[in-house]
Design an enzyme around this catalytic site. Structure first.
Site, short mmCIF file in Angstrom:
data_model
loop_
_atom_site.label_atom_id
_atom_site.label_comp_id
_atom_site.label_asym_id
_atom_site.label_seq_id
_atom_site.Cartn_x
_atom_site.Cartn_y
_atom_site.Cartn_z
N THR A 143 0.86 -1.20 0.00
CA THR A 143 0.00 0.00 0.00
C THR A 143 0.88 1.23 0.00
O THR A 143 1.93 1.22 0.65
CB THR A 143 -0.84 0.03 1.30
N ARG A 171 -13.30 -8.59 -1.04
CA ARG A 171 -12.44 -8.50 0.14
C ARG A 171 -12.00 -7.04 0.37
O ARG A 171 -11.66 -6.33 -0.57
CB ARG A 171 -11.21 -9.38 -0.06
N GLY A 173 -9.32 -4.75 2.67
CA GLY A 173 -8.17 -4.80 3.57
C GLY A 173 -8.22 -3.70 4.60
O GLY A 173 -9.26 -3.07 4.82
N GLY A 197 -3.49 -6.98 5.42
CA GLY A 197 -4.57 -6.22 6.03
C GLY A 197 -5.33 -6.97 7.10
O GLY A 197 -5.76 -6.37 8.09
#
Ligand code: ASP
Length: 301
Positions: A143, A171, A173, A197
């Site tokens: 990230t 999904r 995170g 995550g």
């Protein structure tokens, strides 16, 4: 004095862009967004924006968030498709709605209403991302988490990520989740996380880091304490921690960074300091491997 920090070496371009905004007297909020834009646009960054990792359905669905430390207002989007700059939608959520988080088709519809440019999902998927998706064993997730302090003493944080390769469709995170992937409070501090995550969310890393600075720990001590205690808590409760890493900044612009694994680095810019990448010595001796996939196909377990 202005100050900027962001996760991973690919954030060097973020430090350059954000540093320019801050050096010109710009706002911390504008600086974190300006820093994230080139990373989202860079097809070579395989876990953020254009060129990001695909989910199990072969879709590029992106998460992003922003928080204004002056107001504690936040905006986030989850699993948005077809937009190169999900962080712009996150900012629009913060500035033009009463909500904190919009997801999926609702977030996309909102972005259109806000006039945010839409690229179309296929235009944002690179051949390399398609190839990584076909190799189901490609394990990757990172990230950009960016924090800025401006000349007025305001703190802001923003995040943007594709999440991990082959994740289950839908999904979410930690990166768009307040207190987990990011937090900022002007006068106290700010933090942003990167790593798996699922592990970062269950240990609420970013809010804990800011709260430790509130309690008087230095930025570096707060980052190290959070990473170590998060890792140890997961172990104590029978889990195997994956990668957990944090960057943070106190109200004066002092920075901290910590990781439970080798190979973490961050980009930094500040008054009188040319943008640079700095490597982090891990606080724990976990190897760099992701444990999340061990022994399982995809993400199901
Ligand atoms: N935290 C991100 C996620 O789990 C990925 C990363 O930062 O490595 O989606």
């Amino acid at each position: 004095m202005y100050s900027f920090i962001a996760t991973w070496p690919f954030a060097l371009q973020a430090a350059q862009a954000a540093g320019t905004v801050l050096a010109a007297g710009g706002r911390a909020l504008d600086a974190v967004i300006a820093g994230i834009h080139p990373v989202e646009s860079d097809p070579a960054v395989e876990s953020v924006g254009k060129g990001g990792f695909l989910n199990e359905n072969g879709e590029l669905a992106l998460d992003a968030a922003v928080m204004d430390g002056d107001t504690l207002k936040t905006g986030a989007v989850c699993a948005v498709r077809g937009f190169e700059h999900p962080v712009d939608i996150a900012r629009a959520v913060m500035e033009h709605t009463r909500h904190n988080i919009l997801v999926g088709a609702g977030a996309e519809e909102f972005a259109r209403r806000m006039g945010i440019p839409e690229a179309g999902m296929e235009a944002l998927i690179t051949p390399a991302a398609r190839e990584a998706w076909q190799q189901v064993k490609t394990r990757g997730h990172d990230t950009i988490g960016a924090i800025a302090l401006d000349e007025n003493g305001s703190l802001a944080v923003a995040t943007s990520t594709s999440g991990a390769n082959g994740r289950i469709s839908g999904r979410v995170g930690d990166s768009p989740i307040i207190g987990s992937g990011f937090y900022a409070e002007t006068g106290v501090g700010a933090a942003a996380a990167t790593g798996l995550g699922e592990d970062i969310m269950r240990t609420c890393c970013s809010f804990r880091c800011v709260d430790l600075m509130r309690a008087g720990l230095s930025a570096q001590a707060a980052a190290e304490t959070v990473v170590r205690t998060a890792h140890e808590a997961i172990v104590r409760h029978g889990g195997r921690p994956d990668c957990i890493a944090l960057v943070c900044m106190d109200a004066a612009g002092n920075t901290g960074a910590a990781a439970n694994h080798k190979g973490f680095a961050f980009a930094r810019a500040a008054q009188g300091l040319a943008p640079q990448v700095i490597e982090v010595t891990p606080v724990l001796d976990k190897d760099g491997e992701n444990t999340f996939f061990d022994g399982v196909a995809g993400y199901e377990r």
